[in-house]
Design a protein around this motif. Structure first.
Motif, PDB file in Angstrom:
ATOM      1  N   ARG A  18       7.864  26.100   3.495  1.00  0.00           N
ATOM      2  CA  ARG A  18       9.149  25.641   2.970  1.00  0.00           C
ATOM      3  C   ARG A  18       9.111  25.809   1.467  1.00  0.00           C
ATOM      4  O   ARG A  18       8.174  25.374   0.804  1.00  0.00           O
ATOM      5  CB  ARG A  18       9.358  24.172   3.333  1.00  0.00           C
ATOM      6  CG  ARG A  18      10.685  23.604   2.878  1.00  0.00           C
ATOM      7  CD  ARG A  18      10.894  22.211   3.453  1.00  0.00           C
ATOM      8  NE  ARG A  18       9.987  21.251   2.883  1.00  0.00           N
ATOM      9  CZ  ARG A  18      10.272  20.474   1.833  1.00  0.00           C
ATOM     10  NH1 ARG A  18      11.447  20.546   1.267  1.00  0.00           N
ATOM     11  NH2 ARG A  18       9.386  19.615   1.383  1.00  0.00           N
ATOM     12  N   VAL A  19      10.106  26.470   0.907  1.00  0.00           N
ATOM     13  CA  VAL A  19      10.168  26.657  -0.542  1.00  0.00           C
ATOM     14  C   VAL A  19      10.709  25.365  -1.133  1.00  0.00           C
ATOM     15  O   VAL A  19      11.861  24.991  -0.886  1.00  0.00           O
ATOM     16  CB  VAL A  19      11.060  27.861  -0.920  1.00  0.00           C
ATOM     17  CG1 VAL A  19      11.196  27.975  -2.424  1.00  0.00           C
ATOM     18  CG2 VAL A  19      10.480  29.148  -0.343  1.00  0.00           C
ATOM     19  N   VAL A  20       9.869  24.669  -1.907  1.00  0.00           N
ATOM     20  CA  VAL A  20      10.283  23.406  -2.504  1.00  0.00           C
ATOM     21  C   VAL A  20      10.693  23.582  -3.963  1.00  0.00           C
ATOM     22  O   VAL A  20      11.285  22.682  -4.550  1.00  0.00           O
ATOM     23  CB  VAL A  20       9.192  22.320  -2.368  1.00  0.00           C
ATOM     24  CG1 VAL A  20       9.028  21.931  -0.907  1.00  0.00           C
ATOM     25  CG2 VAL A  20       7.875  22.771  -2.949  1.00  0.00           C
ATOM     26  N   GLU A  21      10.378  24.733  -4.542  1.00  0.00           N
ATOM     27  CA  GLU A  21      10.825  25.050  -5.896  1.00  0.00           C
ATOM     28  C   GLU A  21      10.941  26.563  -6.019  1.00  0.00           C
ATOM     29  O   GLU A  21      10.068  27.299  -5.583  1.00  0.00           O
ATOM     30  CB  GLU A  21       9.816  24.541  -6.934  1.00  0.00           C
ATOM     31  CG  GLU A  21      10.182  24.838  -8.354  1.00  0.00           C
ATOM     32  CD  GLU A  21       9.105  24.378  -9.333  1.00  0.00           C
ATOM     33  OE1 GLU A  21       9.046  24.946 -10.427  1.00  0.00           O
ATOM     34  OE2 GLU A  21       8.314  23.485  -9.006  1.00  0.00           O
ATOM     35  N   LEU A  22      12.031  27.020  -6.612  1.00  0.00           N
ATOM     36  CA  LEU A  22      12.244  28.451  -6.805  1.00  0.00           C
ATOM     37  C   LEU A  22      12.999  28.626  -8.107  1.00  0.00           C
ATOM     38  O   LEU A  22      14.097  28.100  -8.265  1.00  0.00           O
ATOM     39  CB  LEU A  22      13.040  29.023  -5.631  1.00  0.00           C
ATOM     40  CG  LEU A  22      13.189  30.530  -5.530  1.00  0.00           C
ATOM     41  CD1 LEU A  22      11.833  31.225  -5.466  1.00  0.00           C
ATOM     42  CD2 LEU A  22      14.019  30.898  -4.304  1.00  0.00           C
ATOM     43  N   SER A  23      12.386  29.334  -9.044  1.00  0.00           N
ATOM     44  CA  SER A  23      13.009  29.574 -10.341  1.00  0.00           C
ATOM     45  C   SER A  23      13.316  31.053 -10.492  1.00  0.00           C
ATOM     46  O   SER A  23      12.551  31.904 -10.041  1.00  0.00           O
ATOM     47  CB  SER A  23      12.065  29.155 -11.474  1.00  0.00           C
ATOM     48  OG  SER A  23      11.745  27.792 -11.360  1.00  0.00           O
ATOM     49  N   PHE A  24      14.442  31.350 -11.131  1.00  0.00           N
ATOM     50  CA  PHE A  24      14.894  32.718 -11.317  1.00  0.00           C
ATOM     51  C   PHE A  24      15.027  33.040 -12.799  1.00  0.00           C
ATOM     52  O   PHE A  24      15.257  32.156 -13.618  1.00  0.00           O
ATOM     53  CB  PHE A  24      16.265  32.928 -10.655  1.00  0.00           C
ATOM     54  CG  PHE A  24      16.253  32.785  -9.169  1.00  0.00           C
ATOM     55  CD1 PHE A  24      16.064  33.890  -8.366  1.00  0.00           C
ATOM     56  CD2 PHE A  24      16.434  31.549  -8.580  1.00  0.00           C
ATOM     57  CE1 PHE A  24      16.061  33.766  -6.990  1.00  0.00           C
ATOM     58  CE2 PHE A  24      16.434  31.420  -7.204  1.00  0.00           C
ATOM     59  CZ  PHE A  24      16.246  32.527  -6.408  1.00  0.00           C
ATOM     60  N   ALA A  25      14.898  34.328 -13.139  1.00  0.00           N
ATOM     61  CA  ALA A  25      15.131  34.802 -14.508  1.00  0.00           C
ATOM     62  C   ALA A  25      15.583  36.254 -14.444  1.00  0.00           C
ATOM     63  O   ALA A  25      15.307  36.961 -13.480  1.00  0.00           O
ATOM     64  CB  ALA A  25      13.865  34.678 -15.343  1.00  0.00           C
ATOM     65  N   ASP A  26      16.261  36.688 -15.492  1.00  0.00           N
ATOM     66  CA  ASP A  26      16.679  38.084 -15.585  1.00  0.00           C
ATOM     67  C   ASP A  26      15.559  38.853 -16.268  1.00  0.00           C
ATOM     68  O   ASP A  26      15.274  38.647 -17.436  1.00  0.00           O
ATOM     69  CB  ASP A  26      17.973  38.207 -16.386  1.00  0.00           C
ATOM     70  CG  ASP A  26      18.557  39.609 -16.326  1.00  0.00           C
ATOM     71  OD1 ASP A  26      17.812  40.554 -15.996  1.00  0.00           O
ATOM     72  OD2 ASP A  26      19.758  39.747 -16.622  1.00  0.00           O
ATOM     73  N   ASN A  27      14.934  39.750 -15.526  1.00  0.00           N
ATOM     74  CA  ASN A  27      13.801  40.511 -16.051  1.00  0.00           C
ATOM     75  C   ASN A  27      14.206  41.914 -16.508  1.00  0.00           C
ATOM     76  O   ASN A  27      13.382  42.805 -16.623  1.00  0.00           O
ATOM     77  CB  ASN A  27      12.684  40.605 -15.010  1.00  0.00           C
ATOM     78  CG  ASN A  27      13.108  41.356 -13.771  1.00  0.00           C
ATOM     79  OD1 ASN A  27      14.233  41.834 -13.673  1.00  0.00           O
ATOM     80  ND2 ASN A  27      12.201  41.467 -12.818  1.00  0.00           N
ATOM     81  N   GLY A  30      17.818  42.762 -13.251  1.00  0.00           N
ATOM     82  CA  GLY A  30      18.628  41.810 -12.491  1.00  0.00           C
ATOM     83  C   GLY A  30      17.878  40.514 -12.328  1.00  0.00           C
ATOM     84  O   GLY A  30      16.713  40.390 -12.701  1.00  0.00           O
ATOM     85  N   VAL A  31      18.547  39.537 -11.800  1.00  0.00           N
ATOM     86  CA  VAL A  31      17.944  38.219 -11.609  1.00  0.00           C
ATOM     87  C   VAL A  31      16.947  38.289 -10.450  1.00  0.00           C
ATOM     88  O   VAL A  31      17.275  38.733  -9.358  1.00  0.00           O
ATOM     89  CB  VAL A  31      19.031  37.161 -11.334  1.00  0.00           C
ATOM     90  CG1 VAL A  31      18.404  35.811 -11.064  1.00  0.00           C
ATOM     91  CG2 VAL A  31      19.994  37.082 -12.515  1.00  0.00           C
ATOM     92  N   GLN A  32      15.723  37.852 -10.722  1.00  0.00           N
ATOM     93  CA  GLN A  32      14.641  37.894  -9.741  1.00  0.00           C
ATOM     94  C   GLN A  32      13.931  36.546  -9.721  1.00  0.00           C
ATOM     95  O   GLN A  32      13.899  35.844 -10.731  1.00  0.00           O
ATOM     96  CB  GLN A  32      13.609  38.968 -10.128  1.00  0.00           C
ATOM     97  CG  GLN A  32      14.159  40.361 -10.244  1.00  0.00           C
ATOM     98  CD  GLN A  32      14.526  40.943  -8.906  1.00  0.00           C
ATOM     99  OE1 GLN A  32      13.853  40.721  -7.915  1.00  0.00           O
ATOM    100  NE2 GLN A  32      15.623  41.685  -8.867  1.00  0.00           N
ATOM    101  N   PRO A  33      13.327  36.174  -8.578  1.00  0.00           N
ATOM    102  CA  PRO A  33      12.521  34.948  -8.569  1.00  0.00           C
ATOM    103  C   PRO A  33      11.274  35.133  -9.426  1.00  0.00           C
ATOM    104  O   PRO A  33      10.646  36.187  -9.389  1.00  0.00           O
ATOM    105  CB  PRO A  33      12.159  34.757  -7.098  1.00  0.00           C
ATOM    106  CG  PRO A  33      12.411  36.059  -6.441  1.00  0.00           C
ATOM    107  CD  PRO A  33      13.382  36.820  -7.278  1.00  0.00           C
ATOM    108  N   VAL A  34      10.949  34.117 -10.225  1.00  0.00           N
ATOM    109  CA  VAL A  34       9.780  34.217 -11.097  1.00  0.00           C
ATOM    110  C   VAL A  34       8.695  33.197 -10.763  1.00  0.00           C
ATOM    111  O   VAL A  34       7.534  33.406 -11.077  1.00  0.00           O
ATOM    112  CB  VAL A  34      10.163  34.102 -12.594  1.00  0.00           C
ATOM    113  CG1 VAL A  34      10.936  35.328 -13.036  1.00  0.00           C
ATOM    114  CG2 VAL A  34      10.926  32.838 -12.891  1.00  0.00           C
ATOM    115  N   THR A  52       3.629  33.267  -8.930  1.00  0.00           N
ATOM    116  CA  THR A  52       4.403  33.742 -10.075  1.00  0.00           C
ATOM    117  C   THR A  52       5.094  35.059  -9.759  1.00  0.00           C
ATOM    118  O   THR A  52       4.865  35.654  -8.715  1.00  0.00           O
ATOM    119  CB  THR A  52       3.496  33.922 -11.314  1.00  0.00           C
ATOM    120  OG1 THR A  52       2.496  34.878 -11.002  1.00  0.00           O
ATOM    121  CG2 THR A  52       2.851  32.614 -11.718  1.00  0.00           C
ATOM    122  N   SER A  53       5.919  35.540 -10.682  1.00  0.00           N
ATOM    123  CA  SER A  53       6.785  36.698 -10.431  1.00  0.00           C
ATOM    124  C   SER A  53       6.052  37.921  -9.895  1.00  0.00           C
ATOM    125  O   SER A  53       6.526  38.567  -8.968  1.00  0.00           O
ATOM    126  CB  SER A  53       7.569  37.064 -11.682  1.00  0.00           C
ATOM    127  OG  SER A  53       6.684  37.386 -12.731  1.00  0.00           O
TER     128      SER A  53
END
Length: 139
Positions: A18-27, A30-34, A52-53
């Motif tokens: 279960r994903v309990v935390e997911l952060s995104f950024a523009d690398n 496009g926006v990707q999970p990091v 990590t990313s």
């Protein structure tokens, strides 16, 4: 309001979490999970790990909740395998749940060119990571 949930299949450790935390950024592409924090469901949530990313692409398949539940109340995610029945036309098939980005929709696919939108009676019977043998269709 729509509920956003994710799960992740850990390729290396072979578990669904279960994903309990997911952060995104523009690398720049496009926006990707990091960053992802995944809880191991098989060990009753006692094992969590961060990815990590660079590791996300190589280690995890991140799958989104469709917002739908099957006939038994089980949440349906991308990558699930469902048994699909239409009682109106006496139709039965096994299909994989996929997301079509061009159409911004989830669908049940039985081949590359044939898919059905969720309706009638369907039931989650597995997922593509733990039960690939359930699919009788070529990928």
């Amino acid at each position: 309001m729509r509920e956003f949930k994710f799960r992740a299949w850990d390729k290396a450790l072979k578990f669904m979490g279960r994903v309990v935390e997911l952060s995104f950024a523009d690398n720049g592409k496009g926006v990707q999970p990091v960053v992802a924090r995944v809880q191991n469901l098989r060990d009753f949530g006692q094992v969590e790990h961060y990815v990590t990313s660079d590791e996300i692409k190589n280690q995890l398949y991140i799958e989104q909740y469709t917002g739908l539940k099957d006939k038994n109340g089980v949440e349906i995610y991308e990558g699930d395998i469902v048994e699909y029945k239409s009682e109106m036309v006496n139709f039965h098939n096994i299909a994989k749940v996929v997301y079509f980005a061009d159409e911004a929709t989830f669908a049940f696919t039985v081949s590359k060119n044939a898919y059905y939108t969720p309706s009638d009676v369907y039931e989650v019977i597995g997922n593509i990571h733990e039960n690939p043998e359930l699919l009788e269709v070529e990928e």
